[in-house]
Design an enzyme around this catalytic site. Structure first.
Site, short mmCIF file in Angstrom:
data_model
loop_
_atom_site.label_atom_id
_atom_site.label_comp_id
_atom_site.label_asym_id
_atom_site.label_seq_id
_atom_site.Cartn_x
_atom_site.Cartn_y
_atom_site.Cartn_z
N GLU A 14 0.87 -1.18 0.00
CA GLU A 14 0.00 0.00 0.00
C GLU A 14 0.90 1.22 0.00
OE1 GLU A 14 -2.96 0.03 3.09
OE2 GLU A 14 -4.13 -1.56 2.15
N ASP A 44 -6.05 9.91 9.68
CA ASP A 44 -4.77 9.38 10.15
C ASP A 44 -4.33 10.02 11.45
OD1 ASP A 44 -3.69 7.41 8.16
OD2 ASP A 44 -4.18 9.07 6.81
N TYR A 77 -10.63 -3.74 3.44
CA TYR A 77 -9.74 -3.31 4.52
C TYR A 77 -10.60 -3.12 5.76
CZ TYR A 77 -6.07 -0.29 6.68
OH TYR A 77 -5.12 0.27 7.49
#
Lengths: 273, 410
Positions: free
Chosen positions: A49, A60, A175
């Site tokens: 990734e 994040d 994911y």
């Protein structure tokens, strides 16, 4: 069959789980990324990734925010990242590459241009954090035609209805975000992940990979037990941060950690078998 | 024109846009990570129920009347009008609300939503600190725990508001990533929300962000335009020729504009922060100089570079220092219903002084941008025409900035 499917099929045959490292492209500098990608494959990565840096990475934690800042300090653009993939593909034609990032750099480039260039560069999948299926439906077909898998996230809070939707539209792999929070937050709770994955498997046929909160080899091995692949981001990126002035050492440290995860995961699977 | 029919005193509950998925044309929507989807679904379904619930509306009305102090006056600025030498300038006095700005209309509404949803904690992002103060205020009023995210740069330049929030019992978290300003505070608030979504309500301060925020903030702020319509009817017997409001995220402007959208004879002017001028990059005028993109959960006009990275902004007023804008404004711009213009730092400061000296009303520096443009506009219009300026906030918080610019050390 594309590289992602081939990879997961081959792993299933060997009774192994995928190790999927994440690094931010251009961190600590543009030249470091392609050698880093090769080193990760060498260390046992099955899929890479590759993070496209963004100025405002809302989903994040601090580790990847700072990686974006280091990368953007050198002006790393989406075009630069695609160039890195092209360069990587000159000597590696088998390891799948998934671009992971936020929507705005893609919007700025324009969807047709992005799809064409990404496909030409040898990108296999795209994970756009802030692009849910409801908003992606207009461009989804364009990605599919170019052979780019649209990879989606699922979370502990995802409802059954959403799991069904993503089971239908998601390609490549799904994911699973193992915890409530941002990248690099707390440690993973494997039992909780297992319960949720059981729920998800009823509607999702694609391989299920787990990320967020996997900090070391032991955690990677335990998580790999309950899913098809393990995604490791912040733990690797923090090694780069520690050696940002010394990309060679950063590459060595990242490889070591990735390799230790590979070894632990494989030993664990062998033990289970 | 007379608008006195079936008017409501609360938010606008009869609107065509956004559509069911939160889009205003190509703008708006919900561009968020899967981790936030469930929380936004919960908020949306709660709000869909409550926006038509008479008990909720009655409670909101009551808070606006007795806590905020509404209706706010519509004031004829006679001396300012004289100096400009054209159209009559009226001021919608949102500066007279409790906490000194329009922000509280929205924070009261969202705090009520939090209460109905059983959330005991609220978080907010803030730039200048006005929304932070308004959030801390309603948190105190409803007994909610409050945490405010604020860029480290803003914490430094808005010390007084930081202290006000602390006095009100809020915790102020200084955000040190990115440009350390409003956009980074918003990123950090989103991150905190993702992690604590179960017991926490996120009070977004402007009519932007993922659906349903732009809609619900707009609905809560629409009280401004609805009151203006009623007051114009009563005071001048007709509606104005133009309404003018400053636009950062755009909540005070959309509150004024939204009820007027269906009356095309009323011109609408949104005034962005022109900073050092629109020729360079030192401004905060995405509608004037930016292009459509995706940030903070919605598609809208943004200040971004050629690679889609969000740019730093500049404005003398911290409250307008934001690289995006609410999606309904982007839509109003593209369909041509509203016009978006800019006033520079210097023009805003000049307007601050003029209004202060001519009317004894000290506007916030954000608001001063609207005043600056209204003064220019008035001069081009006839004396029997009318402009209403949304006087969105008072300037007490900016006295320090003005003093520094004037070389006065307090």
């Amino acid at each position: 069959m594309n590289r992602i499917s081939k990879t997961f099929d081959a792993l299933a045959t060997q009774g192994k789980k995928a190790l999927i490292p994440y690094v931010t492209a251009g961190d600590p500098n543009k030249e470091a990324t392609v050698p880093m990608m090769h080193a990760l494959v060498e260390a046992g990565a099955d899929v890479i990734e590759l993070g496209v840096p963004f100025s405002d990475p809302m989903a994040d934690g601090p580790t990847i925010q700072l990686a974006c800042e280091r990368s953007l300090a050198h002006g790393t653009s989406l075009r630069d990242v695609l160039g890195m993939v092209t360069e990587f593909r000159q000597t590696n034609t088998t390891t799948p590459i998934v671009l992971m990032g936020y929507l705005n750099p893609v919007e700025a480039m324009g969807y047709p241009t992005f799809v064409e260039l990404a496909s030409k560069a040898g990108v296999d999948g795209v994970l756009v954090v802030d692009m849910p299926p409801e908003e992606a439906c207009d461009v989804d077909a364009m990605f599919e035609q170019a052979g780019l898998d649209f990879i989606y996230l699922l979370a502990p809070t995802s409802t059954e209805e959403r799991i069904k939707t993503i089971g239908e539209v998601g390609r490549g792999y799904v994911y699973y975000v193992s915890l409530r929070g941002v990248t690099g937050s707390a440690a993973i709770d494997v039992e909780d992940v297992e319960r949720n994955l059981d729920r998800i498997r009823q509607h999702v046929k694609a391989p299920l990979c787990v990320g967020f909160g996997i900090q070391n080899a032991e955690a990677a091995a335990r998580v790999s037990d309950v899913c098809d692949g393990v995604i490791v981001g912040s733990a690797l990126v923090s090694r780069i941060a520690e050696q940002a002035d010394n990309p060679q050492q950063a590459m060595k440290d990242v490889s070591e950690l990735a390799h230790s995860m590979r070894v632990a995961m494989d030993a664990h699977e062998a033990l289970e078998a | 024109m007379s608008i006195n029919s079936t008017e409501k005193t609360t938010a606008d509950f009869n609107v065509d846009l956004p559509d069911a998925s939160g889009h205003f044309g190509i703008f708006g929507g919900r561009f968020v990570s899967e981790t936030l989807t469930a929380a936004l679904d919960e908020l949306q379904s709660t709000y869909e129920k409550l926006r038509n619930d008479p008990d909720f509306q009655a409670e909101f009305d009551k808070e606006l009347a007795h806590y905020v102090g509404r209706p706010s006056p519509l004031y004829f600025a006679e001396r300012l009008t004289e100096v400009c030498g054209g159209a009559k300038i009226f001021l919608k006095r949102e500066d007279l609300n409790h906490t000194g700005a329009h922000k509280v209309n929205n924070t009261i509404g969202q705090a009520l939503l939090a209460k109905y949803m059983g959330k005991k904690k609220v978080i907010a992002e803030t730039g200048a600190g006005q929304h932070g103060v308004a959030s801390a205020t309603v948190a105190a009023r409803f007994g909610l725990e409050c945490k405010v995210f604020m860029g480290a740069t803003d914490v430094e330049r808005q010390k007084l508001n930081v202290y006000r929030m602390k006095l009100l019992g809020a915790e102020v978290e200084s955000v040190t990533c990115g440009t350390k300003t409003l956009k980074d505070a918003m990123n950090e608030a989103m991150r905190h929300w993702v992690t604590n979504v179960e017991d926490t309500f996120y009070i977004i301060g402007t009519a932007a962000g993922p659906h349903p925020y732009p809609m619900l903030v707009r609905d809560f702020q629409s009280i401004i335009g609805r009151e203006t319509q009623r007051q114009c009817d009563a005071q001048i017997g007709r509606q104005p020729d133009a309404v003018v409001a400053c636009v950062g995220g755009g909540s005070n402007a959309i509150g004024m504009f939204h009820p007027y959208i269906k009356y095309p004879e009323v011109q609408m002017y949104g005034v962005e922060a022109g900073g050092l001028g629109l020729h360079g990059d030192d401004h905060a005028a995405p509608l004037s100089k930016g292009k459509p993109g995706v940030l903070h959960g919605n598609r809208t006009y943004l200040m971004e570079d050629e690679n889609g990275q969000i740019m730093g902004t500049h404005s003398v007023s911290a409250g307008l220092d934001y690289p995006g804008v609410g999606p309904e404004h982007s839509w109003l711009k593209d369909v041509g219903r509203a016009q978006y213009v800019a006033a520079t730092d210097d023009e805003a400061i000049d307007a601050f002084h003029k209004l202060t000296r001519l009317e004894g009303i000290m506007p916030a520096l954000e608001t001063s941008h609207a005043v600056a443009y209204a003064m220019k506009l008035a001069a081009t219009m006839d004396k029997d025409q009318v402009i209403v300026v949304n006087l969105s906030g008072r300037g007490d918080k900016d006295i320090h900035t003005i003093a520094e610019l004037d070389g006065v050390t307090a």
